[in-house]
Design a protein around this motif. Structure first.
Motif, short mmCIF file in Angstrom:
data_model
loop_
_atom_site.label_atom_id
_atom_site.label_comp_id
_atom_site.label_asym_id
_atom_site.label_seq_id
_atom_site.Cartn_x
_atom_site.Cartn_y
_atom_site.Cartn_z
N ALA A 1 9.29 9.47 4.73
CA ALA A 1 8.60 9.74 2.95
C ALA A 1 9.27 10.19 2.64
O ALA A 1 9.68 10.00 1.18
N GLU A 2 10.51 10.72 2.97
CA GLU A 2 11.39 11.17 2.08
C GLU A 2 12.68 9.99 1.91
O GLU A 2 13.38 9.76 0.21
N THR A 3 13.42 9.69 2.60
CA THR A 3 14.05 8.51 2.55
C THR A 3 13.73 6.88 2.53
O THR A 3 14.56 6.43 2.40
N GLY A 4 12.34 6.71 3.19
CA GLY A 4 11.97 5.47 2.93
C GLY A 4 12.84 4.65 4.39
O GLY A 4 12.32 3.77 3.95
N LEU A 5 12.82 5.45 5.55
CA LEU A 5 13.02 4.36 6.76
C LEU A 5 12.34 3.78 6.82
O LEU A 5 11.36 3.88 6.76
N ARG A 6 12.97 2.77 7.66
CA ARG A 6 11.57 1.70 8.38
C ARG A 6 11.74 2.77 9.71
O ARG A 6 12.30 3.40 10.49
N LEU A 7 10.65 2.48 10.11
CA LEU A 7 10.05 3.54 12.11
C LEU A 7 10.71 3.26 13.06
O LEU A 7 11.48 4.51 13.56
N LEU B 1 8.00 16.11 11.41
CA LEU B 1 9.86 15.62 11.53
C LEU B 1 9.82 14.46 10.84
O LEU B 1 10.57 13.95 10.06
N LEU B 2 8.82 13.50 11.89
CA LEU B 2 9.06 12.31 11.67
C LEU B 2 8.06 12.03 10.15
O LEU B 2 8.68 11.32 9.68
N TRP B 3 7.37 12.28 10.03
CA TRP B 3 6.64 11.53 8.53
C TRP B 3 6.81 12.48 7.59
O TRP B 3 7.62 11.14 6.21
N ALA B 4 7.85 13.47 7.41
CA ALA B 4 9.01 13.70 6.29
C ALA B 4 10.11 13.41 6.05
O ALA B 4 10.33 12.91 5.33
N GLY C 1 -6.27 2.42 6.88
CA GLY C 1 -5.26 1.25 8.32
C GLY C 1 -3.61 1.63 8.07
O GLY C 1 -3.00 0.90 7.77
N TRP C 2 -3.70 2.81 7.08
CA TRP C 2 -2.08 3.01 6.80
C TRP C 2 -1.62 2.90 8.53
O TRP C 2 -1.82 3.35 9.60
N THR C 3 0.09 2.99 8.10
CA THR C 3 0.74 3.04 8.68
C THR C 3 1.93 3.52 8.71
O THR C 3 2.27 4.24 7.26
N PRO C 4 3.00 3.57 9.63
CA PRO C 4 4.54 4.04 9.28
C PRO C 4 4.36 3.74 8.35
O PRO C 4 5.78 3.89 7.65
N HIS C 5 5.01 2.35 8.27
CA HIS C 5 5.50 1.80 6.77
C HIS C 5 4.86 1.79 5.46
O HIS C 5 5.76 2.01 4.42
N TRP C 6 3.58 2.65 5.47
CA TRP C 6 3.66 2.95 4.00
C TRP C 6 3.78 3.95 3.32
O TRP C 6 4.72 4.07 2.44
N PHE C 7 4.82 4.69 4.07
CA PHE C 7 5.74 5.86 4.07
C PHE C 7 6.60 4.55 3.43
O PHE C 7 7.16 5.78 2.42
N PRO D 1 0.80 -0.80 0.01
CA PRO D 1 -0.29 0.67 0.13
C PRO D 1 1.21 1.27 -0.09
O PRO D 1 2.06 1.03 0.92
N VAL D 2 0.20 1.92 -0.59
CA VAL D 2 1.08 3.53 -0.70
C VAL D 2 0.21 4.91 -0.38
O VAL D 2 -1.61 4.91 -0.82
N LEU D 3 0.95 5.54 -0.08
CA LEU D 3 -0.19 7.21 0.79
C LEU D 3 0.09 7.86 -0.95
O LEU D 3 1.99 8.22 -1.20
N THR D 4 -0.30 8.57 -1.81
CA THR D 4 -0.55 9.65 -2.60
C THR D 4 0.29 11.25 -1.81
O THR D 4 0.40 11.32 -0.86
N PRO D 5 1.56 11.54 -2.59
CA PRO D 5 1.89 13.31 -2.29
C PRO D 5 0.61 14.06 -1.25
O PRO D 5 1.17 14.24 -0.63
N ARG D 6 -0.77 13.96 -1.82
CA ARG D 6 -1.66 14.97 -1.27
C ARG D 6 -1.34 14.34 0.10
O ARG D 6 -2.27 14.86 1.30
N GLN D 7 -2.00 12.78 0.49
CA GLN D 7 -2.10 12.23 1.86
C GLN D 7 -1.21 11.90 2.24
O GLN D 7 -1.15 12.20 3.60
N ILE D 8 0.32 12.55 2.57
CA ILE D 8 1.41 12.17 3.11
C ILE D 8 1.81 14.48 3.25
O ILE D 8 1.32 14.15 4.84
N ASP D 9 0.56 14.96 2.41
CA ASP D 9 0.73 16.84 2.37
C ASP D 9 -0.87 16.48 4.00
O ASP D 9 0.45 17.55 4.64
N ARG D 10 -1.42 15.91 3.66
CA ARG D 10 -2.86 16.03 4.98
C ARG D 10 -1.90 15.35 6.16
O ARG D 10 -2.08 16.32 7.80
#
Length: 408
Positions: A216-222, A210-213, A334-340, A178-187
């Motif tokens: 989203a930008e690095t693909g790090l695991r939580l 900062l955590l979500w950004a 159902g989004w989770t941090p791993h979706w980023f 599952p993925v999040l769109t840029p608009r959803q990440i912005d929200r």
């Protein structure tokens, strides 16, 4: 310190070792450790296998010893037929000799059964290699022939044939991550903090945004993000800012999966936002409360005690629950941090970044893992619709990563 995980028959049990490390073992009906299972699990611990992997394998072995106990079998006297019956028992919970008139509901999914069986077969292979007379008929020697694919130098490395597992479980094709769109990440980011031009400052939690950004930008695991220390964040000084993922012990046992170091270049925008967060930390006294801020954690408690203690994964998921409720109908439920992480990988691949570069950036030990996970990213028009990642991918310097990231 121990905590019982399952009270029926043979069971897994969590252990907290003297150094605070968490692990798992298998107990029998007599509440004693199951020797053969524990020997194998200890081997995994020595190999620095992830505690979550040890937990998963312990669950598989607990089921296996439940099965042996239910049908009066001895662990080192089983046959190939017994392993086949184990699969039936996992699926139905019924005696393999009994044919049900009405098929019942499956106990486990096929993917779960695959993981449980892999744990059992690996345990038997471990004991076989250690001289125990078990598991000899679980594999067969295969000598290449016909038109079947053979690895490079197969004729040299496999003079005596390859060992191939006899028992196999057909694995279902995994669904697209599952993925999040840029608009959803912005929200999600805006729900945490927004810039107020009237007063010239951020309103809300800069730490949360900062955590979500960062994800989203690095693909790090939580766990990798929570394990970051300030010394791992290298702010740009006329050059490209970057962060380092460094395997190390963490108070809350989060870890860099695979134990591999990697270096990730980030955008100037994210770097400036980290600077804002760091300024706020010092403004509330973090630099005075912590002996050495440089080797302290980036993400810490700000609103609860102990203040400035490393942020717990459970607290992050509490934040996720609040954001899900707040953004109901605007982002997937159902989004989770791993979706980023999935969104980041998908964005890179849709932008034409080579698979091996994406694999390195994600920290996969094998590029095949990346290929298996993101094989769905094709010319599909629907996936192309989420490829508007210009503002997120700007400054990632993916091409630079290819040259700078060392092998895992």
């Amino acid at each position: 310190m121990t905590t019982v995980a399952d009270l029926s028959g043979f069971r897994t049990q969590r252990l907290t070792l003297g150094a605070g490390e968490r692990t798992w073992t298998v107990l029998g009906r007599d509440h004693r450790v199951v020797g053969p299972a524990e020997e194998y699990l200890e081997y995994l611990r020595v190999q620095k296998v992830s505690p979550n992997t040890v937990k998963s394998y312990a669950r598989g072995l607990a089921l296996w010893w439940q099965y042996l106990d239910a049908f009066g079998l001895v662990w080192d006297g089983v046959t190939l037929e017994d392993f086949g019956a184990f699969l039936t028992w996992l699926r139905t919970g019924e005696d393999p000799q009994v044919a049900a008139l009405v098929p019942g509901k499956a106990r486990f999914g096929e993917s779960t059964i695959t993981v449980r069986l892999r744990a059992v077969l690996s345990c038997y292979e471990f004991h076989r290699l250690n001289g125990v007379d078990v598991g000899r008929d679980l594999h067969r020697l295969v000598h290449g022939g016909g038109g079947r694919y053979k690895p490079m130098l197969e004729h040299i490395a496999r003079r005596k044939g390859r060992r191939q597992t006899v028992i196999r479980v057909r694995q279902q094709h995994a669904a697209a991550p599952p993925v999040l769109t840029p608009r959803q990440i912005d929200r999600i980011c805006d729900a945490c903090a927004v810039w107020d031009p009237a007063v010239g400052e951020w309103r809300g939690s800069v730490r949360d945004r900062l955590l979500w950004a960062l994800l989203a930008e690095t693909g790090l695991r939580l766990g990798e993000a929570l394990g970051l220390q300030h010394r791992d964040w290298h702010t740009g000084r006329g050059d490209t800012p970057f962060i380092e993922v460094v395997p190390r012990e963490h108070p809350h046992r989060v870890r860099a999966k695979g134990g591999c170091y990697r270096k990730l270049y980030i955008s100037d925008e994210l770097d400036r936002f980290y600077g804002e967060y760091l300024w706020q930390l010092c403004d509330v006294g973090a630099d005075l409360a912590v002996a050495n801020l440089d080797d302290w954690y980036v993400f810490v408690n700000l609103d609860r005690e102990p203040r400035f203690a490393p942020w717990k994964p459970d607290s992050v998921y509490d934040l996720v629950d609040r954001l899900r409720h707040q953004l109901a109908g605007q982002v997937p439920d159902g989004w989770t941090p791993h979706w980023f992480r999935h969104s980041h990988a998908t964005a890179l691949l849709l932008s034409g970044v080579p698979m091996h570069v994406v694999s390195r950036r994600l920290g996969h030990a094998d590029v095949q893992t990346t290929m298996n996970t993101y094989a769905h990213v094709t010319e599909d028009a629907e996936l192309r619709a989420v490829a508007d990642w210009t503002k997120l991918t700007a400054g990632w310097r993916a091409a630079t990563d290819a040259a700078q990231i060392g092998p895992c």
